[in-house]
Structures are given as structure tokens and as C-alpha cells.
Design a protein around this motif. Structure first.
Motif, PDB file in Angstrom:
ATOM      1  N   ASP A  76       3.249 -84.317 -15.119  1.00 37.92           N
ATOM      2  CA  ASP A  76       2.778 -85.636 -14.464  1.00 37.92           C
ATOM      3  C   ASP A  76       2.743 -85.209 -12.741  1.00 37.92           C
ATOM      4  OD1 ASP A  76       2.802 -86.815 -16.821  1.00 37.92           O
ATOM      5  OD2 ASP A  76       4.884 -86.952 -16.870  1.00 37.92           O
ATOM      6  N   ARG A  78       3.542 -86.069  -9.234  1.00 37.83           N
ATOM      7  CA  ARG A  78       4.783 -86.494  -8.683  1.00 37.83           C
ATOM      8  C   ARG A  78       4.736 -85.887  -7.052  1.00 37.83           C
ATOM      9  NH1 ARG A  78       9.588 -82.558 -11.286  1.00 37.83           N
ATOM     10  NH2 ARG A  78       8.500 -80.682 -10.803  1.00 37.83           N
ATOM     11  N   ASP A  89       3.308 -94.787  -7.655  1.00 39.50           N
ATOM     12  CA  ASP A  89       2.113 -94.456  -8.600  1.00 39.50           C
ATOM     13  C   ASP A  89       0.698 -94.687  -7.562  1.00 39.50           C
ATOM     14  OD1 ASP A  89       3.383 -93.712 -10.874  1.00 39.50           O
ATOM     15  OD2 ASP A  89       3.735 -95.877 -11.276  1.00 39.50           O
ATOM     16  N   ARG A  91      -2.380 -93.947  -5.479  1.00 36.11           N
ATOM     17  CA  ARG A  91      -3.237 -93.082  -5.590  1.00 36.11           C
ATOM     18  C   ARG A  91      -4.489 -93.449  -4.869  1.00 36.11           C
ATOM     19  NH1 ARG A  91       0.864 -91.433  -7.185  1.00 36.11           N
ATOM     20  NH2 ARG A  91       1.285 -90.184  -8.982  1.00 36.11           N
TER      21      ARG A  91
END
Length: 135
Positions: A76, A78, A89, A91
């Protein structure tokens, strides 16, 4: 008591991220090692305010290329510094290129540029890029 006061002063100067722009040729892993030795880690960008701070710093430095940031993927996405709190989270992917696209199954590190976009890239290649370290 003196030691605790020194720790507090250092901590208090790092409550808000302080970004350090270092212009050198590094792979993502080399950039991470350098930042960990000289500062704290590669930058974690957790919100649009920090993204704007990155852009302002790059512009002020006269840098027009991209930089390594601390986002990477093993299973995932990180952050290199292990941050897992609020904003983890956030982005800013380059959606016009369907980023992240894991091109050829080998792009697991992230670049950012001064146009507010990120894309995944090959971690092992030494690009003429800079890195962005935090306090």
C-alpha cells in the motif's frame, strides 16, 4: 532538566514541517538515507497547505524539475517517516496520465513537481532530481 529543555526547543521548531531543498543526484533510497542522516526524512505531504509550501519552496529556489518525496509503495502507499495520522491519505496524482500507473510493474516511489502533481517512478534510477527533506 537542561536536556529536557533542549529536547523541547528542538521539538518546538519542528511542530510545523520545515522543508529543506537539497539539489543532488540520488535514487529515492539514497535521498531517503541522506534526509534521515542530515534532517528527519523525505517529506510527507499531508494536505494542500503543505503541497503549496512545497511549490513555494521549489519556486523560491528557482527549481523547475521534480523532487523525490517520502511516499512509496510496497503493498500500500505509505510515507517514509511512518506517519499514519490525519492527512495520511492526501494525494495529488497526475490524473491525466492515470497516475499512479506502476509502469512495467516497477514504479514504487513518488516524484512531485511545482505544478502540484505527483507521479510514481522507478526508485532505483539516479535522475537529475532533488529531494525534499523535512525538519
Amino acid at each position: 532538566l537542561g536536556r529536557n529543555l533542549v529536547d523541547w526547543v528542538v521539538l518546538s521548531t519542528c511542530i510545523l514541517p520545515q522543508y529543506h531543498f537539497i539539489k543532488k543526484y540520488f535514487t529515492w533510497t539514497e535521498a531517503q538515507s541522506y534526509c534521515r542522516q542530515k534532517h528527519t526524512d523525505l517529506a510527507s505531504i499531508l494536505n494542500s497547505e503543505q503541497q503549496n509550501q512545497l511549490i513555494d519552496n521549489l519556486t523560491s529556489a528557482g527549481h523547475s524539475s521534480d523532487v523525490w518525496i517520502g511516499l512509496f509503495n510496497e503493498i500500500d502507499w505509505r510515507w517514509s517517516d511512518g506517519f499514519s495520522g490525519s492527512g495520511v491519505d492526501y494525494r495529488s496524482w497526475k490524473l491525466s496520465n492515470d497516475e499512479p500507473n506502476f509502469h512495467s510493474g516497477g514504479q514504487f516511489c513518488v516524484n512531485a513537481d511545482r505544478t502540484e502533481i505527483w507521479w510514481d517512478d522507478y526508485c532505483h534510477i539516479k535522475y537529475p532530481k532533488c529531494k525534499y527533506c523535512t525538519c
